[in-house]
Design an enzyme around this catalytic site. Structure first.
Site, short mmCIF file in Angstrom:
data_model
loop_
_atom_site.label_atom_id
_atom_site.label_comp_id
_atom_site.label_asym_id
_atom_site.label_seq_id
_atom_site.Cartn_x
_atom_site.Cartn_y
_atom_site.Cartn_z
N GLY A 7 0.83 -1.20 0.00
CA GLY A 7 0.00 0.00 0.00
C GLY A 7 0.86 1.25 0.00
N GLY A 12 2.99 5.10 3.06
CA GLY A 12 3.72 3.88 2.72
C GLY A 12 4.94 4.19 1.88
N LYS A 181 -3.62 7.18 19.52
CA LYS A 181 -3.56 7.62 18.11
C LYS A 181 -4.98 7.77 17.54
CE LYS A 181 -1.48 8.53 14.10
NZ LYS A 181 -2.22 8.05 13.01
N ASN A 189 -8.69 14.58 12.04
CA ASN A 189 -9.01 14.23 10.65
C ASN A 189 -10.37 14.73 10.14
OD1 ASN A 189 -6.58 13.01 11.13
ND2 ASN A 189 -7.02 11.21 9.90
N ASN A 248 0.21 20.91 7.81
CA ASN A 248 -0.07 19.73 6.97
C ASN A 248 -1.54 19.59 6.63
OD1 ASN A 248 2.55 19.21 7.42
ND2 ASN A 248 2.26 17.15 8.22
N SER A 251 -4.65 13.21 6.33
CA SER A 251 -4.95 12.19 5.30
C SER A 251 -6.43 12.24 4.90
CB SER A 251 -4.57 10.80 5.81
OG SER A 251 -5.28 10.50 6.98
N GLU A 263 -11.37 7.29 5.82
CA GLU A 263 -11.27 6.25 6.85
C GLU A 263 -12.18 6.56 8.05
OE1 GLU A 263 -7.05 4.27 6.66
OE2 GLU A 263 -6.80 6.42 6.91
O1 KPL Z 1 -2.42 10.43 11.07
C1 KPL Z 1 -2.54 11.55 10.62
C2 KPL Z 1 -3.38 11.68 9.40
O2 KPL Z 1 -3.33 12.70 8.72
O3 KPL Z 1 -4.08 10.71 9.10
C3 KPL Z 1 -1.96 12.72 11.34
C4 KPL Z 1 -1.28 13.70 10.44
C5 KPL Z 1 -0.95 12.24 12.34
C6 KPL Z 1 -3.00 13.45 12.10
O4 KPL Z 1 -4.02 13.86 11.35
#
Ligand code: KPL
Length: 302
Positions: A7, A12, A181, A189, A248, A251, A263
């Protein structure tokens, strides 16, 4: 060490590319990406190198019949069962899930003979184009036995990851780490995806209340599942990741921007399902889940 990365999307490719500095790596990737890597190597950009660096993993689109010391699974959570079916045709000493969301390790373990380890990764990564991955934030890989406790395989892998320059921790409390996490992802997210903001903005008014409520609810469900995660620990973890990856694109926001399935089911949806089974109310996670699922249904990506 011989490693297969199953993946090779954004994360990945980044982890596989870093591992390829030191080890024999095969990326299982989509066709255009696999072709670009085989023709010109994988270009690593951003925070992991002073200047762009080219590494040369092998790449294939066919994940069947592969042999390696370790298979690293980085597919989206909803593709885990399909990945396991293909991995089951190969031979590995161990399999490590480095995915978002809950339940991936159990899905893999139910279909594979090799021992399955749990892991989390907080590196920021964006696949800019086939053959080019950008590290948008140096994070950490945490790995260990999925039920917790010591694991000789996890120690061996931790050493292999560290030798390639990855920030790595071998942990004996993976159930707690996975819930922590999950709380980070539950808070960052969906909020970033639904409101088109960068990760750091979840700490600012007016998004902060929403993110913190999602994190608090997740920690409460974790405790109800006998996982010792305090509200304060979960909140600090979310704040640390949001600060470290402030500019950032999460995802889930990347998925929404690309009009792909997200997800949500394995992140906030998992919190909602576990809460329902325990008779707990998690209104913020429920609302975020409903909004993202509604978006998915409207785009016909569910
Ligand atoms: O896991 C992440 C994602 O973007 O899926 C982080 C950047 C760690 C938190 O959002």
């Amino acid at each position: 060490m011989e490693l297969v990365v199953f993946g090779a999307g954004s994360l990945g490719s980044l982890i596989g590319g870093l591992l390829a500095r030191e080890h024999d790596v095969t990326l299982v990737a989509r066709e255009a990406h696999a072709r670009a890597v085989n023709e010109s190597g994988l270009r690593l950009e951003g925070a992991v190198a002073d200047s762009p660096e080219r590494v040369f993993p092998a790449a294939t689109t066919d994940g069947t019949g592969l042999e390696a010391d370790l298979a690293l699974v980085t597919v989206k959570s909803f593709d885990t069962a399909a990945a396991a079916e293909r991995l089951a045709t190969g031979t590995f000493d161990g399999v490590l899930s480095l995915q978002n969301g809950m339940g991936n390790e159990a899905t893999l373990a139910a279909r594979l003979e090799a021992p399955v380890l749990a892991g989390t990764a907080t590196y920021g990564a964006v696949l800019r184009e086939p053959g080019v991955v950008d590290c948008t934030g140096v994070g950490e890989v945490v790995l260990g036995a999925r039920a917790g406790g010591p694991s000789a395989l996890a120690v061996r892998l931790g050493e292999a990851f560290a030798a390639a320059g990855l920030e790595t921790t071998v942990a004996e409390d993976m159930p707690r780490r996975l819930w922590e996490k999950l709380a980070v992802n539950a808070g960052i997210n969906p909020v970033t995806a639904l409101t088109a903001i960068e990760n750091g903005a979840v700490l600012e008014d007016p998004a902060d209340g929403l993110s913190r409520a999602a994190v608090r609810e997740t920690a409460r469900v974790a405790r109800a599942c006998d996982v010792p995660l305090s509200n304060r620990e979960a909140r600090s973890a979310m704040e640390a990741v949001a600060e470290a990856t402030a500019t950032n694109t999460s995802s889930m926001r990347q998925d929404v921007l690309a009009e792909r399935r997200t997800e949500i089911d394995a992140i906030n949806g998992h919190v909602v399902d576990r809460a329902a089974a325990l008779g707990l109310e998690v209104p913020t996670n429920r609302t975020l889940t409903t909004l993202v699922r509604t978006w998915e249904r409207g785009r016909d990506v569910r």
